[in-house]
Enzyme design. Sequence first.
Site, PDB file in Angstrom:
ATOM      1  N   ASP A  44       0.837  -1.203   0.000  1.00  0.00           N
ATOM      2  CA  ASP A  44       0.000   0.000   0.000  1.00  0.00           C
ATOM      3  C   ASP A  44       0.872   1.254   0.000  1.00  0.00           C
ATOM      4  O   ASP A  44       1.677   1.466   0.901  1.00  0.00           O
ATOM      5  CB  ASP A  44      -0.918  -0.001   1.219  1.00  0.00           C
ATOM      6  CG  ASP A  44      -2.129   0.893   1.030  1.00  0.00           C
ATOM      7  OD1 ASP A  44      -1.975   2.010   0.507  1.00  0.00           O
ATOM      8  OD2 ASP A  44      -3.235   0.468   1.392  1.00  0.00           O
ATOM      9  N   SER A  88      -7.016   4.528  -1.818  1.00  0.00           N
ATOM     10  CA  SER A  88      -6.833   3.082  -1.907  1.00  0.00           C
ATOM     11  C   SER A  88      -8.096   2.320  -2.303  1.00  0.00           C
ATOM     12  O   SER A  88      -8.002   1.216  -2.836  1.00  0.00           O
ATOM     13  CB  SER A  88      -6.328   2.534  -0.565  1.00  0.00           C
ATOM     14  OG  SER A  88      -5.010   2.963  -0.317  1.00  0.00           O
TER      15      SER A  88
END
Length: 491
Positions: A44, A88
């Site tokens: 991430d 995200s």
Amino acid sequence: MQRSFLGAALAASLVMYGCGSDTPLVTESTPAATPKNVLFFLGDGYGIVPMTAARIYAAGEDGELEIDKLPETAFVKTYSLDAQVTDSAPSMAAYMTGVKTRNEVLAMDGDTLAVAPGKDAATGVSNADNKCPATGNGQASATLLELAIAKGLGTGVVSTARLTHATPAATYAHVCHRNAEYEIARQAVPGGAGYNNALGNGVDVLMGGISQYWRPYNATTNKAGRPDGRDLVAELQGKGYAYASDLASFNAVPTAAGTRLIALFDQALSEGHMSYELDRDSAKEPSLAEMTTKAIDVLAAKGKGYFLMVEGGRIDHALHGTNAARALADAKAFDDAIKAGIARAKLTDPELKNTLIVVTADHDHTMVMNGYSALAGKTTATNPGILGLMRDYAAPTTPALDADGKPFTTLVFGNGENRVAGNRSAMTALTDAVVSGKGYHQEAVIQTGVGGETHGGGDVFLGATGLGADLFHGVIDNTAVFKLVRQAVGL
């Protein structure tokens, strides 16, 4: 608007559905004679500069990480349907569904508008009132994990973030706003109200950080718990899931065929996420590599092939805090998980003829490598390396000075919480000991609030190996990854 992608091969077993539907939507079919496996690793926020910095941190400028060894590579565009810089939710959902969506929207279609959840009227718990209507605001888009379940494969989700966070949630849940985490959690519990029936009998392995979204509200002991009073962990246990909350209980879970596992770790006491690698107590909390190999063992025992998503989630959190030391240590832990995962997959598929392994990031950050630095070498207890002060290649024995006569670091950020007010000449001179500490927050050009450094809009790296890996090359859109994974393994 772009609509949800549904291939003809899926039509008999999976139809589009609205979030929270209780109508069965999928039947599990017999898998192909030769089981196929997918390992999907997601760092991430692990953009090109963080990846380069992590390599230098862990192995020096001339070293290499496991991600560097992947034979097939591509660059991935990450923009969302409505933003140059994604968050995200739509970026991971693009990988999982092949559909461009708006920022904050999770695994829905391109018509879906982001509608933030509200407070529960009775308890005042934030984000507990899901504002996503059952109809009228888009439709859910089928995910790779759901397609794998429809094929009869084992499935797993592993993250160092809390399991209801955007990246892991994009594999198994559908909602019009990523902050509706009370809603996201209940979609993972087989047979319960709001269950995502496209998950069939449920995801076999779920591992990550625990949070209030799984446990019931209590006015005395859990004021942020579920206002609906449900204990989702207990419900999963009632469905036959083994539960682990620390290293001892994690190690005790068997990996025999039929095992299903919910592992939620709360050592960090940090918004439900697991500990940063630099803070992790290895006697209490498993590493990402340990969780990865455990998940593979459980899923491989099923004997039908598997789809496993593994996220290094806390790389992103440290970058939001402009905390390079923790970000790079978590990047190294993510790389260790890649290495361990590949090795474990090869135990049953030595040449990866039936296993596709993909490693990528969902988006970039604003980290920059600053100045004409001399070679810094691997970071050790006696060498700060890339975490240290910038030393010019032409005068490498002393720190370089800025126009105000003060030293500065090699790693800086475009925006973030640590921006010197006024002239740097008035500040206390930085030292290697200070800036290489795990709690130091690198300086930024633009001031933000604490933890408010933003994502970046740059392309990200993708590496692949194994079955169908040669499909990944060139510059591709993030939505293409979904289609290429499907093509490679026949989902």
